[in-house]
Design an enzyme around this catalytic site. Structure first.
Site, PDB file in Angstrom:
ATOM      1  N   GLU A 283       0.845  -1.208   0.000  1.00  0.00           N
ATOM      2  CA  GLU A 283       0.000   0.000   0.000  1.00  0.00           C
ATOM      3  C   GLU A 283       0.869   1.243   0.000  1.00  0.00           C
ATOM      4  O   GLU A 283       0.550   2.237  -0.640  1.00  0.00           O
ATOM      5  CB  GLU A 283      -0.969   0.000   1.184  1.00  0.00           C
ATOM      6  CG  GLU A 283      -1.845  -1.248   1.322  1.00  0.00           C
ATOM      7  CD  GLU A 283      -2.555  -1.685   0.046  1.00  0.00           C
ATOM      8  OE1 GLU A 283      -2.762  -0.854  -0.862  1.00  0.00           O
ATOM      9  OE2 GLU A 283      -2.904  -2.885  -0.057  1.00  0.00           O
TER      10      GLU A 283
ATOM     11  N   GLU B 115      -1.578  -2.527  -9.985  1.00  0.00           N
ATOM     12  CA  GLU B 115      -1.537  -3.689  -9.088  1.00  0.00           C
ATOM     13  C   GLU B 115      -0.420  -4.666  -9.451  1.00  0.00           C
ATOM     14  O   GLU B 115       0.321  -5.115  -8.583  1.00  0.00           O
ATOM     15  CB  GLU B 115      -2.896  -4.387  -9.055  1.00  0.00           C
ATOM     16  CG  GLU B 115      -4.027  -3.543  -8.452  1.00  0.00           C
ATOM     17  CD  GLU B 115      -3.759  -3.066  -7.027  1.00  0.00           C
ATOM     18  OE1 GLU B 115      -2.806  -3.543  -6.376  1.00  0.00           O
ATOM     19  OE2 GLU B 115      -4.509  -2.175  -6.559  1.00  0.00           O
TER      20      GLU B 115
END
Ligand code: BES
Ligand code: ZN
Length: 892
Positions: free
Chosen positions: A301, A323
């Site tokens: 993150e 991602e």
């Protein structure tokens, strides 16, 4: 249902400069006022004046105005999922709206909702439209300023993205805070949290000297469990500076832990929101694996701040841009911290057991899909893990230096904007061109791009010819990718194949071939890289020892490409590689192949005694080899996962029998546990002194302990069974859980005692209790469905917590003997549970529905029963999320 198509992408007709919000939180509802500063987009001018479409779901519109003037209802249309302004001004204007919403009854966990008394948000991918009317598309970056108002007593802490500019007191026990985020961002990165929280705080100074306040916010009482997450965050920040030269860019970085969360964690700008199971941990309450997972998710993150937030996605077809790349980065981080090989082996196992399975079923899709119905269904292992493999292949093909040049180019070109996967590859292409200037290209980037568009796991079929008199090895390699839904024909890909040869004495042989390139030493001794880019390739290696048998062929070192290999290597050759391959990944893989063959043979009722003997001998040598770490031993001896076994068992006309495979794996454990009794028990003693060492120390010893426990428990070793039982009362969560897993398959009083003791000890910690729910649901004996039903009615079961739901229903799906039991009751039960869950939480329900999607891959009886369960689900009232999954599964 209507599909969204990549080909239909158009720039937004109106740009958004500012998103100013006032969010008023009340005891039973919330009110959101928004001021959105729009202007016509010059890039869309040729399309002429367009209507302005705002998305909005479950919002009650209370006021709407443009530049201060209330909007005439004739000028807009309010629909179920949004609002259309028919003729917005063709010069800059401010749209003002006020809406009312109900976070307390929002069980979808999207948009604004309440979790354990805490107001929290989840906006990716399309949750912001549940907070206010907004274009809510990732290519519209706007500057956010947010005023939060709430009751001081129940919401003393008010958090949002960016910097806190002002706080103050209001009438009637209320207060406010104003937050400003200087970085324009897409709406999916918005976050807001309000409630009673305690904070752990640490300072951090970036490489260039910027002081940053790091804060971790948790429920009162949980502060002692934040140290690990905080340390992980600091490590990640430092690593990104050192490896990528990327620094943090704001004065604060906040992480909030919430109990009710659909995913693992979310990278909202400067206000990450985490599933509490990925924050709260120490070695008494979390396993080694969980500690490592937390470290990597915190890093993931954090890394998104650059790869995701500063450079975001133009549209959701580009999801893997952020991602896949960020998974690649978090994997590199973990590899740097804890060792590359073991980490790689774990990730390869995960890829094979999840992504390969997805690629072989009805939900197979490319890393960059070209159409979807519901974006939430596309947060898949293909986007994430295969996406990361594609980046890794670029890294392998280009080498570290050129890859990093490409990264720097990508960042400098696209910082502050919304980009595409193609932009990323283009930056790598340009960096490569510079590196290769004057030399022929090592591969064709245009062809490499096919990895983004072609679904399915490519297969390399390899035939070899050995000329012993000349010492010459010829490999004939054919690549093909099986058909997948909507993609019957595939084209050849660029496949980096790392390989080496192992001589009779176990030595690495230098090898020469026109097409091969020497790899750096971390790839194993004398490793070569060959680029396979044709449907058929012939490779010739000369100058090898002149001998009768060919040297052992070590292929796909480091798992250099996400492909399957088909070549007949005899048992003796695999045993030789298992003993000597200098690349740990290929070495492990040789063992995996042997184990797979052994388990398959047993599942068909015909144990391969010779193979098992050779395997046991090889394992005995590994157990005795002083050069190996305990962690390596444990890894080399671990059995392949159930998904991989099912895949290996479905060759040709054969369909897998999951309970038989499960039983065969267990029988092989027992057999190996019996024949290797002596070395196993010796090593168990050697591991014991490290049992209580603090992570990451001792983790290899604990892992090997767990393996020995499970093999020896399968062999009914009373001493080990007692030891495993007692671990539940001990100081290490890792050992407690390993003890429980070792006993898991045995319907013994000690198993029951261990399970009861674990429950009694941890029943007041929901995060830990979820692991108990999972283990109980996965127990492979007795009346499994009745037990699962009791779990669902258990007073400590929280049907609104996705973690609990996944523990129980995911535990059942992974319980082969119960889920796949003859009669199909497991499938029906699952379908009913999914239908009920779908009423509350479509995102979690549709992800779970995938467990029924592979009905075609089982034998006719199971397949009929599974399809019937899906058809039952199809007849229920379903969300669009779950409907898409069910129909996809039935149609393909
Ligand atoms: N952006 C995602 C979280 C997300 C995904 C939110 C889909 C909403 C919908 C985040 O960066 C992420 O990828 N989280 C992963 C963990 C990560 C380490 C792979 C997750 O939540 O599982
Ligand atoms: Zn992510």
């Amino acid at each position: 249902m209507t599909a969204v198509r990549l080909a239909d992408y158009r720039p937004a007709p109106y740009l958004l400069g500012r998103t100013d919000l006032t969010v008023r939180l009340w005891a039973d509802h919330a009110e959101v006022e928004a001021e959105l500063a729009f202007s016509p987009n010059p890039a869309a001018a040729e399309q002429g004046p367009a209507p302005l479409k705002l998305a909005g779901i479950d919002l009650t519109l209370e006021a709407l105005a443009i530049d201060g003037r209330p909007l005439d209802p004739a000028h807009y249309t309010l629909e179920r999922d949004g609002l259309i302004l028919h003729q917005p001004p063709q010069s800059p204007f401010v749209l003002h709206s006020r809406v009312r919403l109900h976070p307390h009854s929002n069980t979808t966990l999207e948009g604004l909702y309440v979790s354990g008394g805490l107001f929290t948000t989840q906006c990716e991918a399309e949750g912001f439209r549940r907070i206010t009317f907004h274009p809510d598309r990732p290519d519209l970056l706007s500057r956010f300023r947010v005023r939060i108002e709430a009751e001081q007593a129940s919401c003393p802490v008010l958090l949002c993205n960016g910097n806190c500019l002002e706080t103050g007191v209001l009438e009637r026990g209320r207060h406010y805070a104003i937050w400003d985020d200087p970085f324009p961002k897409p709406s999916y990165l918005f976050a807001l949290v309000a409630g009673v929280l305690e904070e752990a705080r640490e300072p951090f100074e970036t490489a260039s000297g910027r002081p940053v306040q790091l804060r971790l916010h948790v429920e009162p009482g949980d502060l002692p469990f934040t140290t690990h997450a905080m340390t992980s965050l600091k490590r990640a920040m430092r690593w990104d500076e050192e490896r990528y030269g990327l620094e943090y860019d704001l004065d604060e970085y906040n992480i909030v832990a919430v109990r009710h969360f659909n995913m693992g964690a979310m990278e909202n700008k400067s206000l990450n929101i985490f599933n509490s199971k990925l924050v709260l941990a120490d070695s008494e309450t979390a396993t080694d694996g969980e500690l490592e997972r937390i470290e990597s998710v915190i890093a993931h993150e954090y890394f998104h701040n650059w790869t995701g937030n500063r450079i975001t996605c133009r549209d959701w077809f580009q999801l893997s841009l952020k991602e896949g790349l960020t998974v690649f980065r978090d994997q590199s981080f973990t590899a740097d911290l804890h060792g590359a090989s073991l980490n790689r082996i774990e990730n390869v196992g995960l890829l094979r057991n999840t992504q390969f399975r997805e690629d072989a079923g009805p939900t197979a899709h490319p890393v960059q899909p070209d159409a979807y119905e519901v974006i939430d269904n596309f947060y898949t292992t293909t986007i994430y893990e295969k996406g990361s493999e594609v980046i890794r292949m670029l890294h392998t093909l280009l080498g570290e230096k050129t890859f990093m040049n490409g990264m720097a180019l990508y960042v400098s070109r696209h910082d502050g904007s919304a980009a595409t996967c193609d932009d990323f590859v283009q930056a790598m292409d340009d960096a490569a061109r510079e590196a290769w200037s004057g030399r022929p290209a090592a591969f064709d980037f245009g062809q490499f791009r096919r990895w983004y568009h072609q679904a399915g796991t490519p297969v390399l079929q390899i035939q070899r010819h050995w000329n012993g008199e000349r010492g010459e090895l010829t490999l004939h390699i054919q690549q093909h990718t099986p058909a997948t839904p909507c993609q019957p024909h595939k084209q050849p890909l660029v496949i980096p194949l790392a390989m080496g040869l192992v001589g009779q004495g176990g030595e690495a042989l230098p090898l020469h071939a026109a097409q091969a390139r020497q790899l750096p030493p971390q790839w194993g001794h004398h490793s070569q890289l060959v680029v396979i880019d044709q449907a058929e390739t012939e490779l010739r290696f000369t100058g090898l020892p002149q001998q009768h048998h060919p040297p052992a062929l070590s292929l796909l070192r480091q798992f250099s490409a996400p492909v399957k290999l088909e070549l007949g290597r005899p048992v003796a050759e695999l045993v030789h590689l298992l003993a000597h391959d200098s690349d740990p990944v290929a070495r492990w893989d040789a063992g995996q192949l042997l184990l797979r063959r052994g388990i398959l043979a047993r599942s068909q009722g015909e144990p391969d005694q010779q193979l098992e003997e050779e395997l046991a001998d090889a394992f005995a040598r590994i157990l005795a080899d002083p050069s190996l770490s305990q962690a390596s031993r444990a890894m080399l001896l671990s059995l392949p996962g159930q998904a991989e076994l099912e895949d290996a068992a479905s060759n040709g006309d054969l369909s897998p029998d999951p309970p038989a495979l499960f039983a065969a794996a267990q029988a092989l454990r027992r057999h190996l546990g019996e024949v290797l009794e002596e070395p196993l028990l010796q090593l168990l003693e050697a591991c014991e002194p490290q049992w209580t060492a603090i992570w990451p120390q001792g983790q290899g010893d604990r892992r090997l302990t767990g393996l020995i426990w499970s093999w020896r428990a399968a062999a009914a070793d009373a001493g080990v069974i007692d030891q495993a039982r007692q671990a539940v009362d001990g100081p290490s969560m890792t050992l407690a859980r390993l003890g429980l897993s070792a006993l898991q398959c045995h319907d013994l009083p000690q198993r029951q005692a261990a399970s009861d003791a674990f429950f009694a000890r941890w029943q007041h910690k929901p995060v830990i209790l979820d692991t108990w729910f999972a283990l109980e649901a996965a127990a492979p004996f007795g009346d499994g469905l009745a037990r699962v039903q009791r779990l669902l009615e258990h007073p400590r079961y929280d049907p609104n917590a996705p973690n609990s739901v996944r523990a129980v229903l995911g535990g059942l799906a992974g319980n082969a003997p119960v889920f796949h039991a003859p009669g199909g009751a497991g499938y029906r039960f699952m379908a009913e549970q999914i239908a009920a869950l779908d009423q509350r939480n479509p995102i979690t329900a549709s992800r779970l529905a995938k467990v029924l999607s592979r009905w075609r891959s089982y034998g006719s009886e199971r397949s009929d029963q599974m399809r019937a369960a899906l058809e039952h689900l199809d007849s229920c009232k379903l969300s669009t999320n779950t409907r898409e999954m069910v129909e996809l599964s039935l149609s393909q």
